[in-house]
Design an enzyme around this catalytic site. Structure first.
Site, PDB file in Angstrom:
ATOM      1  N   HIS A   1       0.842  -1.188   0.000  1.00 10.72           N
ATOM      2  CA  HIS A   1       0.000   0.000   0.000  1.00 10.72           C
ATOM      3  C   HIS A   1       0.882   1.244   0.000  1.00 10.72           C
ATOM      4  O   HIS A   1       1.984   1.244   0.552  1.00 10.72           O
ATOM      5  CB  HIS A   1      -0.904   0.017   1.229  1.00 10.72           C
ATOM      6  CG  HIS A   1      -1.995  -1.016   1.175  1.00 10.72           C
ATOM      7  ND1 HIS A   1      -2.831  -1.150   0.101  1.00 10.72           N
ATOM      8  CD2 HIS A   1      -2.374  -1.968   2.072  1.00 10.72           C
ATOM      9  CE1 HIS A   1      -3.701  -2.137   0.330  1.00 10.72           C
ATOM     10  NE2 HIS A   1      -3.431  -2.656   1.520  1.00 10.72           N
TER      11      HIS A   1
ATOM     12  N   CYS B   1      -0.021   2.270  -5.037  1.00 13.25           N
ATOM     13  CA  CYS B   1      -0.934   3.324  -5.475  1.00 13.25           C
ATOM     14  C   CYS B   1      -0.319   4.703  -5.262  1.00 13.25           C
ATOM     15  O   CYS B   1       0.537   4.892  -4.394  1.00 13.25           O
ATOM     16  CB  CYS B   1      -2.250   3.241  -4.708  1.00 13.25           C
ATOM     17  SG  CYS B   1      -3.206   1.761  -5.073  1.00 13.25           S
TER      18      CYS B   1
END
Length: 823
Positions: free
Chosen positions: A402, A451
Site C-alpha cells: 500500500h 498506489c
C-alpha cells in the site's frame, strides 16, 4: 507369496502405499514418466490406452493433489492389467526407480555417495551404506571400470590426483539382490599459483581456489578461462560477461573458439551450491583486431610490425571503443508488504519480491528481500541498506504494498500503519533518496509498485531539498493520482508491473530504455488498459544499465566491510546430522526463501533395523515468530506455505517455514523430536527422544531490525507533525470493508492453496485502493470479466544438481558394460 502369484495380482489390488509411491515417481519424471508409459501401453492391444484417455489423465494436474499417473493406473486396472504386465512395461520404460516401488525392499541403500570437488593431493572419501536381510557386499566402479581393492562401504583415495576425477558408483549385493547407488561426480583441481589462489568465502563452506586470468587475444583465436571451487556438494558454475549470464556456459572452463571483438569485456563466474553462493574476480578480456596496412602504397606490414616500427609511415585507424561504465558495487533492498493489520491484504508482493530477487542476483546485486515489515522495521531496514552504499554504487529500492503520494512525495505504508494513516506512520521515498545522494551513489533506482492516490487525511507537506544530480530514475507502477493493480487469483501471480518488468530486467540496455519497453508492454495488456500505466521519471544523463560490470573501488577495506555487512544477513545455519541413542540419525537442513523467511527440513538418514517406524519433527519455537503448529512439519512444502521455493528443496522430508525473522530478539533455540516404534513392542505407542538445537540468529535476525531505538535517519529528513508513537489510530470504518475483492478471511486461506490453482478470478484489485489512498474510495469496476490465465513461472533458486548433465549417458554406458537389465 510366489513370484507368479505376485505377477498375477491386478494392479487395482496393489497396496495404497505402493501405488502412491509409484505415482510420485512417474509424475515427476519428464522422459520416463506417465506419458511415456501410456504410449507403451497404448501399443499393446490387450490394454489399449487411447489419446482421449491420455487427455483425461493430463487434466488431473488441474485438481488439488491430482495425479495423472494414478488416473492412468486406474484405467489400466479396469482393463485387467496385472502387476506382471506393469513390471514389463516399466522395464521397457527404463524407469528403475519406479520398478523398485513394486519390489519388496530386501536391500536398501541408506547413505548415498555425494559428489565433491577437491584439490589435487587431498584425500577423497566416498561413502555408501546399505542394509539387507543378509550380509551386504560392496564394489565401487569408476565409470564402467571396477576400482581395485574397493569392496568396502567407503572408497578412499589418498592422495587424489587429476586422473581420479570422474563419475563413481557403488554396487551393493545382499544375497542374490543387487542395487546401485546414485552416481557421484568427483572433480579434482590442479591448483597452481598462476591461477590466482584464493580461499575467500563469505561463509566459510565453499572455497574458491582458482580465479580467471586476464586475456589479450586477437580476432579468430580461442578464449579459454578457468575457475574452480572446492566443496561438497560439487559446486555449480555460471559464467557472466559484463554482468549478463552467458548461455550454455555452466562449466568450470569457458572456451570460445574464433573470438570476435564483440567478445571483449569483463568476465567472471558465479559459483553456487545448495547452501552457498560466491563470485570470482572479474577478468578483463581484450580482443584486438588483426590489422594490415600499406606502407608507401606497396609493402604490407602486420600489427606486430607497426609496434616494432613505432608507427613510422604506417597510417591506420583503430575502431574507437566507447568508455565502459561500471559500478563499484550493486545493492538492492526489496520490500513486499502483504499482511496488513488494518488495511486490505495483498498477495502479489510476495511473488514479485521473489522473482525480482532472483533476477537482480543474476545481475550481481547484493539483494536484501523482506516481507511484512512494521514501521520501525522498515526504517531500520533502510538504515542497513544505506550502510552498504558508498561512492560509485548502484542502489535500487523496490517496494510493493500500500502507498500514496502527496505533493510529489511518495509514501510507503508499513503493515502496522493505523487507519487512517499519515506521513508520520509511513516512509517517505524522497527522504531515502536524499540520504542516498549523500553516499555519492552513481545510480539511484526506485521501483514503486503501489498506489499514488492522494491521501486526504494527510495535509503534511515535507520540505525535502534534493541535490541536482543526473543519476536518478523512478519507475512508478502507475501514474500520478492513480492506483496500481494486482491480478486477483486463487494461486500465485505477479502484480501487473512485475509481470512485464521481469521479462525485460536482464536486457543489456540503459535502465530508462528497459522501463520504456516495460511501459509499452503494459500498454498492450487489456486487463488494465486505461486504468494503469507505467510512469518514468529520470534525470539520468549517462548510459547507466543494471547490467554494467562491477569494478571495486580502491578502498578494499571498505568494500570488504560492506560485503561482510550484507553477508551477515544472509548466512544460513550449517546443516547438521543428529544421532540419537536408539541408533537413528537425522539430517537437519536449512534454506532461505527470503532474507527474513527460513525453511527447516528434516529427514531420516539412518534407521535401526528393529525400528518399524521412524520420524523426526521440530517444535518449541520462540513465540516471537508466531509459528502456527498446524503448518509445521508437513510432508510437502506447499502444506506449510512454501510455494516459491518448493521445487528447490530435497524431497521426502518434513518441512517448517519460519517467517518474520526480523522479530527474533534472542538466538533461535528449538527442539528436534524423534519418535519411533519397534517391531517387538506389544503396543503401537511411539517412543520419543528429544534434543535441543541452537542455530543463533539466522539471516536478517542478525541485524536486530526489531529494535525501536535506532538512528531512524530516513525519518529525520521529513518534518513530522507528530511522532509515530502518538499518531492518530482509528479502527477500520465500514467503508473500507464494502469494496474489498478479497476480505481478510479469504486471505488467510491463501497460504493453503495449491500451486495448480492458478486461474484468475473475474476481478482484480489495487495495491492499496481503500487503504492506499487512506480515504476509503471505491475500487475500479471489475476488470476483464472473461478472465486471464497466467503461467506459474516463478524463477526458482534451484538446489544445484550434484552431477553434470552427462549422468544419463554415463549410466547407459555403465549398464551396457555390465550387461545388466535395468532393475
Amino acid at each position: 507369496m510366489s513370484d507368479s502369484l505376485e505377477r498375477s495380482t491386478k494392479i487395482n489390488l496393489l497396496k495404497e502405499s505402493v501405488v502412491k509411491k509409484l505415482c510420485e515417481v512417474l509424475d515427476k519424471s519428464n522422459t520416463r514418466g506417465w506419458r511415456k508409459l501410456g504410449e507403451i501401453v497404448g501399443n499393446d492391444r490387450r490394454f489399449t490406452v487411447s489419446s482421449d484417455d491420455m487427455e483425461l489423465c493430463s487434466l488431473r494436474v488441474l485438481e488439488v493433489e491430482g495425479s495423472p499417473s494414478l488416473m492412468l493406473l486406474r484405467l489400466m486396472g479396469e482393463r485387467g492389467c496385472t502387476a506382471g504386465h506393469l513390471i514389463d512395461y516399466l522395464q521397457t520404460l527404463g524407469n528403475t526407480e519406479a520398478l523398485h516401488c513394486l519390489k519388496p525392499q530386501v536391500l536398501q541403500i541408506l547413505i548415498q555417495p555425494q559428489s565433491v570437488s577437491l584439490i589435487c593431493g587431498h584425500n577423497l572419501r566416498l561413502s555408501c551404506h546399505a542394509v539387507g536381510k543378509s550380509a551386504v557386499q560392496y564394489q565401487w566402479f569408476k565409470s564402467k571400470e571396477e576400482v581395485p581393492n574397493s569392496a568396502f562401504p567407503e572408497l578412499m583415495i589418498s592422495p587424489v590426483s587429476v586422473k581420479d576425477a570422474g563419475f563413481y558408483i557403488c554396487r551393493v549385493n545382499s544375497g542374490e539382490v543387487c542395487e546401485f547407488s546414485q552416481w557421484a561426480q568427483v572433480d579434482v583441481l590442479n591448483v597452481g599459483m598462476s591461477y590466482g589462489l584464493s580461499y575467500h568465502s563469505l561463509d566459510g563452506r565453499l572455497k574458491l581456489v582458482m580465479q580467471p586470468q586476464f586475456q589479450h587475444l586477437h580476432v579468430g583465436e580461442t578464449l579459454r578461462l578457468e575457475c574452480g571451487a572446492v566443496g561438497r556438494p560439487i559446486p555449480r558454475y555460471q559464467w557472466h560477461r559484463n554482468g549478463v549470464p552467458i548461455p550454455n556456459a555452466a562449466q568450470r572452463r569457458l572456451m570460445i573458439p574464433h573470438v570476435m571483438q564483440d567478445h571483449s569485456g569483463r568476465y567472471r563466474c558465479e559459483i553456487s551450491s545448495s547452501t552457498d553462493r560466491m563470485w570470482t574476480n572479474e577478468a578483463d578480456v581484450v580482443i584486438a583486431p588483426r590489422i594490415s596496412v600499406q606502407i608507401s602504397g606497396a609493402t604490407e606490414c602486420s600489427e606486430d610490425d607497426i609496434y616494432a616500427l613505432g608507427g613510422g609511415s604506417c597510417e591506420f585507424l583503430l575502431n574507437s571503443i566507447p568508455e565502459q561504465l561500471y559500478a563499484t558495487d550493486k545493492v538492492a533492498l526489496l520490500i513486499g508488504n502483504l499482511s496488513y493489520q488494518n488495511h486490505p491484504q495483498l498477495k502479489a508482493p510476495m511473488v514479485d519480491v521473489y522473482d525480482l530477487t532472483n533476477l537482480l542476483r543474476q545481475l550481481n546485486f547484493k539483494v536484501v528481500s523482506l516481507l511484512d515489515l512494521t514501521e520501525s522495521e522498515m526504517r531500520n531496514a533502510v538504515d542497513e541498506f544505506l550502510l552498504l552504499l558508498h561512492k560509485g554504487v548502484y542502489g535500487l529500492l523496490y517496494y510493493a504494498g500500500h502507498g500514496y503520494e502527496n505533493y510529489g512525495n511518495s509514501f510507503m505504508v508499513p503493515v502496522d500503519a493505523p487507519n487512517p494513516y499519515r506521513s508520520a506512520n509511513c516512509l517517505c521515498v524522497q527522504s531515502i533518496l536524499k540520504l542516498m545522494q549523500e553516499k555519492e551513489t552513481d545510480l539511484n533506482v526506485f521501483l514503486l509498485d503501489m498506489c499514488r492516490k492522494r491521501n486526504i487525511h494527510d495535509d503534511n507537506t515535507p520540505n525535502i531539498v534534493l541535490r541536482v544530480t543526473a543519476n536518478i530514475v523512478f519507475g512508478y507502477a502507475t501514474c500520478q493520482d492513480a492506483e496500481a493493480f494486482e491480478l486477483s487469483s486463487t494461486g500465485f501471480t505477479n502484480g501487473v508491473f512485475v509481470k512485464f518488468l521481469k521479462k525485460r530486467l536482464l536486457e543489456d540496455e540503459k535502465i530508462t530504455v528497459v522501463l520504456d519497453r516495460v511501459a509499452e508492454d503494459m500498454g498492450q495488456f487489456d486487463a488494465t488498459k486505461g486504468k494503469q500505466a507505467l510512469e518514468i521519471r529520470s534525470s539520468l544523463s549517462e548510459r547507466r544499465a543494471l547490467t554494467d560490470p562491477i569494478l571495486p573501488s580502491d578502498s578494499a577495506s571498505l568494500v570488504h566491510a560492506q560485503s561482510r555487512q550484507w553477508a551477515k544477513a544472509h548466512e544460513l545455519p550449517e546443516s547438521m546430522c543428529l544421532s540419537f541413542d536408539c541408533g537413528a540419525q537425522i539430517k537437519l537442513g536449512f534454506a532461505a526463501e527470503f532474507s527474513n523467511v527460513l525453511v527447516i527440513y528434516t529427514y531420516i538418514v539412518k534407521k535401526p533395523d528393529d525400528m518399524s517406524f521412524c520420524q523426526a519433527h521440530v517444535t518449541d519455537f520462540s513465540q516471537e515468530l508466531d509459528v502456527d503448529p498446524k503448518e509445521m512439519n508437513r510432508e510437502t512444502p506447499e502444506e506449510t506455505g512454501i510455494y516459491l521455493l518448493s521445487s528447490s528443496l530435497p524431497q521426502h522430508c518434513l518441512y517448517t517455514r519460519l517467517s518474520s525473522l526480523q522479530k527474533l530478539r534472542e538466538e533461535l533455540v528449538f527442539t528436534v523430536c524423534l519418535q519411533g516404534t519397534f517391531a517387538d513392542m506389544d503396543d503401537d505407542h511411539p517412543v520419543h527422544w528429544t534434543t535441543s538445537i541452537n542455530i543463533g540468529k539466522p539471516l536478517i535476525a542478525r541485524l536486530d531490525l526489531h529494535r525501536a531505538m535506532r538512528r531512524n535517519s530516513c525519518m529525520q529528513t521529513c518534518l513530522m507533525p507528530h511522532s509515530p508513537s502518538h499518531s492518530p489510530c482509528h479502527s477500520p470504518g465500514p467503508e473500507h470493508q464494502l469494496h474489498l475483492c478479497h476480505g481478510p478471511h479469504q486471505v488467510q486461506d491463501y497460504n493453503r492453496l495449491s500451486p495448480q490453482q492458478r486461474y484468475l478470478d473475474v476481478c482484480e484489485h489495487p495495491h492499496g485502493a481503500a487503504g492506499g489512498c487512506g480515504s476509503g474510495s471505491s475500487y475500479y469496476d471489475n476488470l476483464n470479466q472473461c478472465g486471464y490465465e497466467l503461467a506459474y513461472d516463478c524463477a526458482g533458486l534451484g538446489v544445484p544438481i550434484e552431477a553434470s548433465d552427462d549422468i544419463s549417458e554415463v549410466q547407459a554406458v555403465f549398464i551396457n558394460s555390465l550387461q545388466l537389465e535395468p532393475q
